[in-house]
Design an enzyme around this catalytic site. Sequence first.
Site, mmCIF file in Angstrom:
data_model
loop_
_atom_site.group_PDB
_atom_site.id
_atom_site.type_symbol
_atom_site.label_atom_id
_atom_site.label_comp_id
_atom_site.label_asym_id
_atom_site.label_seq_id
_atom_site.Cartn_x
_atom_site.Cartn_y
_atom_site.Cartn_z
ATOM 1 N N GLY A 185 1.901 -0.743 3.175
ATOM 2 C CA GLY A 185 2.522 0.338 3.932
ATOM 3 C C GLY A 185 3.215 1.338 3.031
ATOM 4 O O GLY A 185 3.107 2.553 3.230
ATOM 5 N N ASP A 186 3.938 0.845 2.039
ATOM 6 C CA ASP A 186 4.606 1.737 1.093
ATOM 7 C C ASP A 186 3.601 2.579 0.318
ATOM 8 O O ASP A 186 3.795 3.786 0.118
ATOM 9 C CB ASP A 186 5.433 0.914 0.105
ATOM 10 C CG ASP A 186 6.655 0.292 0.749
ATOM 11 O OD1 ASP A 186 7.570 1.030 1.121
ATOM 12 O OD2 ASP A 186 6.687 -0.939 0.877
ATOM 13 N N THR A 187 2.530 1.938 -0.126
ATOM 14 C CA THR A 187 1.544 2.654 -0.939
ATOM 15 C C THR A 187 0.808 3.705 -0.117
ATOM 16 O O THR A 187 0.564 4.821 -0.594
ATOM 17 C CB THR A 187 0.547 1.666 -1.549
ATOM 18 O OG1 THR A 187 1.267 0.666 -2.277
ATOM 19 C CG2 THR A 187 -0.410 2.369 -2.483
ATOM 20 N N ALA A 190 3.077 6.584 0.248
ATOM 21 C CA ALA A 190 3.155 7.326 -1.012
ATOM 22 C C ALA A 190 1.939 8.226 -1.199
ATOM 23 O O ALA A 190 2.071 9.396 -1.595
ATOM 24 C CB ALA A 190 3.276 6.354 -2.178
#
Length: 425
Positions: A185-187, A190
Amino acid sequence: MKYEEISSRKTQDAKGPLAGLKILELGQLIAGPFAGKTLADFGADVIKIEPPARDGSAGGDPLRRWRLLKDGTSVWWQVQSRNKRSLALDLRDPQGQGVVRSLAADADVLIENFRPGTLESWGLAPTALLEANPALIVLRVSGYGQTGPYRDKPGFGLVGEAMGGLRHLTGEPGRVPVRVGVSLGDTLAALHGVIGVLMALHHRQATRSPQYPRGCGQIIDVALYEAVFNCMESLLPEYSAFGAVRGPAGSALPGIAPSNAYPCKGGSYVLIAGNGDSIFKRLMACIGRPDMAIDSALVDNAGRVAQVERIDAVIGHWTSQRSVEEVLIALDAAAVPSGRIYTAADICQDPQYIARQMIEHIRLDDGSDLAVPGIVPKLSRSPGGLRRNAPALGQDTDDVLRGVGLSADQIQALKDKGIVSGVRL
């Protein structure tokens, strides 16, 4: 210049297409810093602002101490913060905030992934920064975005994955939903942020005028759950049109057949995607079932989905009598998409990874070698590169502060107050 000549150049010598861009990275951990890392890989000068060590705290981005450490620093740090410069600066102090405003005055991009309202509480509201520098592009990454009823809730990547619909689909039917295995999810957030930055840079170039000689900047608002939701394929329209709530399917690809993981000798698995009509025929001929290759009931995907359990059983019976290597050799010869399930050891030994320069090696301060992922994507004329290792905390504090006009005495005064810190290497 031929593509082969460019792609084989030493990546360390490449400046990258974003050379000349000045970026301030105020975030920490994964989403914001991954966006900064991606831009830095392609030549941007990324100044990473981290809290200095004070009041007994170690200081710096907490990622420095996540997972496996070498000489006290995470090896992950060498990936996430490569090509960046480190400024150790206390953002909670008014003088530290003044330094940020000075840096933002001529920066191109500012990246942050704090909880919404944090920058505003520090007197660093993006709207105010844009008034001082109309060309500034501000990338804001948060769990739920800068608006809406959930904006103030803390939201990490796993929460975004769940809210975006991904976590419900991972795992085996009837069992607890499982994590993907990395902070996906973070990637994804980003990468959506990087796309937004590049589009905003294009827009800025198109809006240059006598009034705005550098063009007009803007604010980019990326929510983790929205980045995940954006990748959920047919999830929503299937529910809208048919009331169908897609659920977990283990290793299979629901509604597309055959595509699954099949057992091989020794307890290993092989992935086979025989879901194209002509590919399915080649697959059946390869495994000794020409009768299924010409079966009119299996000529298209809809027919194969109706008999997917039977098809998977036939394929699994064939693969279970062979090693992964034997299966792959046979399917490669038949032009059927297939592959092994890679571990880190497999990746490091794979000739495709090596040929594509996806396994890079850096020399750490202690003289040891560390393998790190290469640069993605591959650009033929302006590739990215590995120009410098991840910095020590405050490694570039003095240089950055001199760049905004502070004298040696002023820098030392800030150090004496604990507002900044720096190291000499």
